[in-house]
Scaffold this active site. Structure first.
Site, PDB file in Angstrom:
ATOM      1  N   ASP A 431       0.861  -1.172   0.000  1.00  9.60           N
ATOM      2  CA  ASP A 431       0.000   0.000   0.000  1.00  9.60           C
ATOM      3  C   ASP A 431       0.909   1.236   0.000  1.00  9.60           C
ATOM      4  O   ASP A 431       2.073   1.149   0.406  1.00  9.60           O
ATOM      5  CB  ASP A 431      -0.882  -0.028   1.249  1.00  9.60           C
ATOM      6  CG  ASP A 431      -1.734   1.219   1.374  1.00  9.60           C
ATOM      7  OD1 ASP A 431      -2.374   1.599   0.388  1.00  9.60           O
ATOM      8  OD2 ASP A 431      -1.740   1.818   2.468  1.00  9.60           O
ATOM      9  N   ASP A 640      -7.160  -1.871   4.063  1.00  9.57           N
ATOM     10  CA  ASP A 640      -6.199  -2.905   3.651  1.00  9.57           C
ATOM     11  C   ASP A 640      -6.543  -4.277   4.231  1.00  9.57           C
ATOM     12  O   ASP A 640      -5.980  -5.286   3.802  1.00  9.57           O
ATOM     13  CB  ASP A 640      -4.780  -2.528   4.098  1.00  9.57           C
ATOM     14  CG  ASP A 640      -4.284  -1.253   3.436  1.00  9.57           C
ATOM     15  OD1 ASP A 640      -4.579  -1.066   2.243  1.00  9.57           O
ATOM     16  OD2 ASP A 640      -3.619  -0.452   4.111  1.00  9.57           O
TER      17      ASP A 640
END
Length: 749
Positions: A431, A640
């Site tokens: 990420d 996430d």
């Protein structure tokens, strides 16, 4: 619910399987995993159907002890304290058995060597004297072996105790028959020989091996003991208009705690007064001290270095970060790695197969030679040399040391399967925000039209900070922090009037009779302001994925601010290292493609998946897995979590959200991406260590059992003495644990 039980009385991996089998058969128990290395059982059960005492009773009826592990934060017992009484008892038996063994062996030298040694009294080898010496060893020192074998028999099972009891029991009973009625062997043409020394020495050697193994196994849990030892014992808390020292267990959420230089921070909290630097290395693995001021979080058990401050307790007892780390490490150490399944399957049929081999050995030797003495020697050697303990210890001891070593480096590994899987990662997905970047906006550029003469730059920044102080926008906080770094006191800024925030455009207000506007280039153009002088610079900064804000004073462009979520210092070097390791590195982000590509280029990532919505991230991970790749996902946010769960290995940044951490397999406490490299290297080292242990355990038994059965006798005329077999069996487990302890010397490279 889940409970951890300390299991007493286990002597081998077969015992661990027996406990698992007994507990898993209870209605209401969902799963039970017993770790022979830690001597603990992790039991998941439905509390509506069954209570913990029922499970404990079932374990005790099977011949073992079961006590709940004391909760962290409530006077925790260290592993050394819980095992010391057992270790002392074991040591007393070893000492007593050693003394008796030395006397019996000394008296048996003439018989064993065939030499007449005048200074050894003959009566010392008299069968009744040796019986009198051997019997206390059999009944007291060897009691656990025979009791364990009896419990196994009651369960229609067999374990290491069964092998030892059969082997030493056969030698002792044969010798007793010869002692009571020697004519029974003389009529068969056999010599009157007793084997008390074999039974006694074997039991003593096995106890010595168990004692050494127990001492060595203690060191596999050094990491847990070290973490527990970090906890402060007392806290200085504001009570009844004064600070008083109270036990750490008495601190409650909301208490105000005073921490002075050189002291451990007692609990997790937030600084409410004062400032200092804190050494957090013992928890996060980060070597550099961290500055702390009002509003900053602090972690319990870390070390206050320079200043004095007060904190408000936010988490205490089992809720502190240290307690959660300990619980995670314990859970990992009690888990099973997939590679252990092989050892478990072998252990399940190991003892019955050994007993069958011993029976075949007895029959072959007896009917081919007719010599009961040789038959007894080979049969006892087969029973004694076989060792399922080494197989049972091969994996858990390495997992214990490996996960503990990870904790020392600020890496929390959820279980043995995660540790094993990490070494096979082929694709690493990252990420952007909070993972590759620091996760909070920072002013990177400040440009003024008038330059720095007459402190124009500083005066302009004061006016900008004064206006932005009225805004709740995240960028306003970044501008305030930048002003502080330029030594501007935010508490003494000029007063702002007529403040207004224009959504999507910027903010404005009157400062010292000057009209100040801060916002986007588009807004400035809408206001009819001329931005040509800074247009080129603004475009260049925007191309670097930075957010720009133009500054206008009384309708004239006066300056420019650029704000960016800056890269973490370790990001670029970490990505470069992963690529050298042969990993495919991918950035996965919801940001627009232009911003994502600019940052990826800066950090050296060649593949970017941009503009991916949170609900699409897991699907992207699944697509990357399709060609058979082992994919690891690294993230820190709530969005996430699905991707972390979908990945083969989910790696959470410890500075992120609890949801992300809960969904992950590995957590980097400090947020330093270099921890991923360490985790992969540690996984490789641990798997290599496990394979070595399994190789030693298998080879030991594959070679040792045939030799004990006498396969070399036709060629060499040599038989394995049962005493030598006992020594080999005793020290096989010690060698496996000692090899596992080599992992303590692991150093990332």
């Amino acid at each position: 619910m889940q409970e951890i039980l300390q299991i007493a009385g286990m002597s081998c991996a077969g015992c661990a399987r027996n406990v698992e089998k007994v507990v898993n058969q209870i209605d209401g128990v969902e799963n039970c995993i017993v770790n022979f290395g830690t001597e603990q059982a992790t039991v998941e059960f439905n509390a509506r159907q069954i209570q913990l005492p029922v499970i404990q009773q079932a374990v005790e009826q099977a011949g073992y002890g079961a006590t709940p592990v004391t909760e962290f934060g409530e006077a925790p017992l260290s592993l050394e304290e819980t095992s010391d009484p057992q270790a002392r008892s074991l040591l007393r038996k070893v000492i007593f058995g050693s003394i008796v063994s030395a006397i019996i062996v000394f008296g048996s030298i003439p018989m064993m060597t065939g030499l007449q040694i005048g200074w050894i009294p003959l009566w010392l080898h008299h069968p009744w004297v040796q019986w009198a010496l051997a019997t206390p060893v059999m009944l007291w020192c060897g009691r656990d072996f025979f009791v364990g074998a009896w419990h196994s028999w009651q369960r229609r099972a067999a374990d290491m105790n069964t092998l030892v009891a059969l082997g030493t029991g056969a030698a002792y009973l044969y010798s007793l028959v010869v002692t009571i009625a020697p004519q029974l062997v003389t009529t068969q043409g056999l010599a009157v020989a007793v084997y008390y020394e074999a039974a006694v020495v074997i039991i003593t050697l096995l106890l010595l091996g168990r004692w050494l193994e127990q001492r060595a196994r203690k060191h596999t849990s050094d990491a847990i003991r070290h973490l527990m030892g970090l906890q402060a014992k007392t806290a200085r808390v504001w009570r009844q208009e004064e600070f008083v020292d109270i036990p750490i267990q008495a601190v409650v959420v909301g208490d105000v705690v005073l921490v002075r230089p050189g002291e451990k921070i007692p609990v997790d909290g937030e600084v409410i007064e004062g400032q200092s630097t804190v050494d957090e290395s013992m928890v996060t693995g980060e070597s550099m001290p961290v500055s702390k001021t009002v509003g900053d979080p602090v972690i319990g058990a870390t070390l206050n270095k320079t200043g004095s401050f007060r904190l408000r307790a936010s988490r205490v007892g089992k809720d502190t970060m240290l307690a959660q780390i300990v619980q995670l490490v314990q859970a990992a150490q009690n888990s099973k790695a997939p590679i252990q399944n092989l050892a478990d399957r072998v252990t399940g049929w190991f003892v019955p197969v050994v007993m069958a081999i011993a029976l075949v050995t007895f029959l072959v030797w007896f009917f081919t030679t007719g010599n009961l003495t040789l038959t007894l020697v080979t049969t006892v050697s087969v029973l004694i040399i076989a060792c399922p303990c080494a197989l049972g210890l091969a994996t858990p001891t390495s997992i214990m040391v490996g996960t503990g070593k990870g904790a020392e480096n600020g890496i929390l590994i959820r279980g043995g399967d995660s540790l094993e899987q990490a070494h096979s990662i082929t694709t690493l997905v990252l990420d952007k925000t909070g993972t590759l970047t620091a996760g909070k906006p920072t002013v990177t550029d400040f440009v003024t039209v008038a330059g720095t003469a007459n402190q124009n730059e500083l005066k302009l920044l004061q006016w900008v900070a004064a206006v932005e102080q009225n805004s709740e926008h995240p960028l306003a906080e970044a501008i305030g922090q930048y002003a502080q770094r330029q030594e501007i006191d935010l508490n003494s800024l000029p007063t702002v009037t007529d403040f207004a925030a224009i959504a999507g455009r910027g903010v404005q207000g009157r400062v010292a009779d000057r009209w100040v506007q801060i916002g986007t280039a588009r807004w400035m153009q809408e206001l009819g302001l001329e931005i040509t002088r800074l247009a080129t610079r603004e475009a260049a900064l925007a191309s670097q994925a930075k957010t720009t804000a133009l500054i206008a004073i009384d309708g004239q462009i006066a300056g420019l601010l650029a704000i960016s979520d800056t890269l973490k210092p370790s990001s670029r070097s970490a990505v470069e290292r992963w690529q050298k390791m042969g990993l495919e590195v991918v950035m996965l982000t919801g940001d627009n493609r232009h911003t994502a590509s600019a940052l990826a280029s800066e950090v050296g990532i060649h593949r970017v998946l941009a503009e991916v919505r949170p609900d699409q991230k897991a699907a992207q991970i699944k697509a990357l897995q399709q060609p058979g790749k082992t994919v690891a996902m690294v993230g820190d946010g709530i969005n996430d979590a699905p991707a972390l769960a979908q990945a083969d290995v989910g790696i959470a940044i410890g500075t992120g959200t609890d949801v992300a951490i809960a969904a992950s397999d590995i957590t980097l406490i400090s947020g330093d991406l270099r921890g991923i490299t360490i985790a992969i290297q540690l996984s490789q080292a641990t798997l290599s260590n496990i394979r070595q242990n399994l190789f030693f355990a298998f080879i030991y038994n594959i070679i040792g059992i045939p030799i004990a059965a006498g396969v070399l006798y036709p060629l060499t005329g040599w038989l394995l003495n049962p005493i030598v077999a006992g020594a080999a069996m005793a020290f096989s487990s010690v060698s496996v644990v000692t090899n596992a302890l080599r992992l303590k010397r692991f150093q990332p490279h």
